[in-house]
Write an enzyme that holds these catalytic residues in place. Sequence first.
Site, PDB file in Angstrom:
ATOM      1  CD1 TRP A 347       0.891  -0.222   3.079  1.00  9.81           C
ATOM      2  CD2 TRP A 347      -0.699   1.262   3.535  1.00  9.81           C
ATOM      3  NE1 TRP A 347       1.146   0.390   4.174  1.00  9.81           N
ATOM      4  CE2 TRP A 347       0.250   0.986   4.681  1.00  9.81           C
ATOM      5  CE3 TRP A 347      -1.657   1.984   3.659  1.00  9.81           C
ATOM      6  CZ2 TRP A 347      -0.132   1.734   5.857  1.00  9.81           C
ATOM      7  CZ3 TRP A 347      -1.993   2.827   4.862  1.00  9.81           C
ATOM      8  CH2 TRP A 347      -1.112   2.746   6.005  1.00  9.81           C
ATOM      9  CG  ASP A 348       4.646   0.880   1.456  1.00  9.96           C
ATOM     10  OD1 ASP A 348       3.919   0.043   1.957  1.00  9.96           O
ATOM     11  OD2 ASP A 348       6.011   0.897   2.103  1.00  9.96           O
ATOM     12  CD  GLU A 486       2.453  -4.375   8.979  1.00  3.97           C
ATOM     13  OE1 GLU A 486       3.381  -4.680   9.371  1.00  3.97           O
ATOM     14  OE2 GLU A 486       1.969  -4.407   7.705  1.00  3.97           O
ATOM     15  CE  LYS A 598       5.821  -2.132  11.665  1.00  3.10           C
ATOM     16  NZ  LYS A 598       5.695  -2.909  10.622  1.00  3.10           N
TER      17      LYS A 598
HETATM   18  C1  BGC Z   1       4.591  -1.243   7.694  1.00  5.26           C
HETATM   19  C2  BGC Z   1       3.796  -1.504   6.335  1.00  5.26           C
HETATM   20  C3  BGC Z   1       4.560  -1.286   5.186  1.00  5.26           C
HETATM   21  C4  BGC Z   1       5.812  -2.188   5.114  1.00  5.26           C
HETATM   22  C5  BGC Z   1       6.455  -1.627   3.879  1.00  5.26           C
HETATM   23  C6  BGC Z   1       5.913  -2.392   7.491  1.00  5.26           C
HETATM   24  O1  BGC Z   1       6.617  -2.207   8.433  1.00  5.26           O
HETATM   25  O2  BGC Z   1       4.036  -1.657   8.935  1.00  5.26           O
HETATM   26  O3  BGC Z   1       2.716  -0.529   6.656  1.00  5.26           O
HETATM   27  O4  BGC Z   1       3.624  -1.333   4.108  1.00  5.26           O
HETATM   28  O5  BGC Z   1       6.371  -1.990   6.232  1.00  5.26           O
HETATM   29  O6  BGC Z   1       6.922  -0.415   4.059  1.00  5.26           O
END
Ligand code: BGC
Length: 782
Positions: A347-348, A486, A598
């Site tokens: 989703w980034d 997360e 987080k």
């Molecule tokens: C984050 C996610 C993100 C991913 C890649 C993870 O640590 O919690 O939101 O998509 O890293 O950047």
Amino acid sequence: VAHVAVSNGGIPANDLVLSPCTDAGWLLIEEGLSPAREREIESLLAIGNGYLGVRTSIGGRFSHPATFIAGIYVGDGDLGPRLAVFPQWLNVAVTVENEELTVETGRVLLHRWLLDLSKGVLWREWRQQHPSGRITRLTCFQLASLADRRLLLQSVTVTAENYAGTISVGMHLGPSGTHGNVENVEHADVELVAAEPGAVLLRAVAKDVGIAAASKMHGPGAASWKDTIANGEERCSWKTALGQTMRLDRILAVFTSRDSASPLTAARQHLAAVCARGFQAAIADHVDAWRRRWDSADVRIVGDKAAQHAMRFAIYHLIAAANPADECVSIASRGLTGEAYRGHVLWDTEIYMLPFYVFTAPEAARALLMYRCHTLDLARRKAQALGYQGALYAWESADTGDEVTPQSAVGSDGRPVAILTGQQEHHISADIAFAVWQYWRATADNAFMAAEGAEILVETARFWASRAQIGLDRLAHVRRVIGPDEYHETVDDNAYTNVMAIFNLERAADVLAMLERNRPDDWQRLSERLRIDAKEPQAWRSLAAKMVTGFDRATGLFEQFAGYFQLEEIDPAAARNWAMPIDVRLGAERVRRSRIIKQADVVALSALRWKKWPVAVHEANFRFYEPRTAHGSSLSPAIHALVAARLGDLHLAQTYFRQAAEIDLTNNMGNAAAGVHMGALGGLWQAAVFGMAGVQLREDGISVDPHLLPSWSELAFPLQWRGRRLRLRFEAQPRRIEAAVEGDGEVTVAVRDGPACCVRSGQNFALQDDGSGWGHWEEAGR
Ligand code: BGC
């Protein structure tokens, strides 16, 4: 021995075709050699054009150079596919009197990397004294052409400073190399192909994709070259006189079977065509492409050199990551600069990077959304496999759109940890729908909306319609999900997920109504193809109205998920000085039982849905969640900077802006070696444009609400809005806004707590605050 052009002493600028920018603000400089930071430097200094990405290095024991091609993956094991590493081409092997020139033999008198952000060119300057006392100077540059994305260009200038003798330069292309510590294309056949004299041709296979490259090294006026195609090296040797300088240029063309039915022929022909036009012309095209791209994207910050530098660094990598001509690839979380997340797309892209492209290069934004369109079938399959309707996009995807999130990883204690994001992090479907809508509002690309965007909106809405369950309370619940935070898995009614799902459901209904009204033929086609029931849009709207959001009217707070407020209070501020992340130090289980989060979750909602609630609601939630956020994701600080700026809390905005700016530049999360954090870089741009300038979309243009950081005296940037280019400039003291429009049409610029102005093409208007509030817009000189 080839005939080569020779010049005496030093390096005349015109002899190099190109020279680095002289303004330090546009340079990223790495002085000296730092083996411990080598991999991190490779990420920061990576060059790219959205098709190719190159981490280069000096090739020491600690280095990890690599070249990646967008969308080319290998391996399918438990960890899923990973970006393939293109065969070696970076070695420039120099020998002086038959002895290899390396930093390990003799004395390094000077070593400097210079990344010219303005032109997308990486320079290396190196002076080495051999134990014999001979001093050799090398000045090299390399680039991945932004004008012709299949080209890599390299130039090496060698000067024998204090001796006469034989120098030899070899450039390699092939399956093996001595350059650093890299595995080449995994499971791939890499084969050198002999061909016409003077070029090295290579063929490789990554999964089912053929890759081909053709390379040619030449010096000005070179007549004949001794090929050593057997080991994939082009080598040139000459006798140098004292102080002589000589330059060698190399052109390398890369094609894959995704671009051409016969990539080897295409690479060879392309190389011949570029050679015929000349190295200089290829460089000029590249420099011009970067100049034009900066003209549409540069963010100028006056008064704060560090912020300005970080912003240019961010924009540089964002420009280097996108390829508007390829609709079948997207941008990985680290772009083409490193291997974290194995090059997977998350989703980034839609939430953190896409706005930059929407407002500075809409064609690149469209291509990124087309990747979601091409992978819609896989999203439908994922939904179906889990027992839902519509489309649920993969949390992590690669070339096909399949879910490729690994199911487990090795934890800090060496034991396997289950990764649940691939099964539970569903907000990505709503994030993509949000991005489709935002792109369409900013561009008015009705053709895209009718043909592709609407289908994504409808199918993702259908997913939520089947995903939500009506509870005994008659409200709609989305259970067992992971939100952006997360640290808390398998939660019910994550506010972010549900509010974004509401948006998704409502906009899907809106787009169908709009098509029915304005493009009945398209509406008819879509309705038939997707078998849209006449009652569906109304069902989406009523579901959206019933969706639980966790909002409490009394406090103005969203509960991040059901039961969050009951969790243990731990102050993450205590963790600020710990060497390890809070979830590692306290253990995932303890953190799960606590209110520590987080990354921006409810705060991300504030950023995305600002107009939906009064400022007091954003204020309440920011004050509640900000102190409980550990920023365990690089995505978090920039969003906090954005929201803090909108709230006028310039102290926190400054703190978070700096933290976001330093993620790669000071490696403050310790993992820049695996690539730059593209989402954080996109977030930094959003912090400045949506936060400090307060830009938001309106139906007739944009609105602004400037909150410049205390150290910023001026902020200026261009924005594209529905085919017009708007240039905005904000001054801090006295508060002043300038708005100019280029291109056909007009744009309304509205100011919060101030008047709006309709700016027409060719006009420049200014608005000033004389101390008692905003005055009137007046036409200003340009
Ligand atoms: C984050 C996610 C993100 C991913 C890649 C993870 O640590 O919690 O939101 O998509 O890293 O950047």
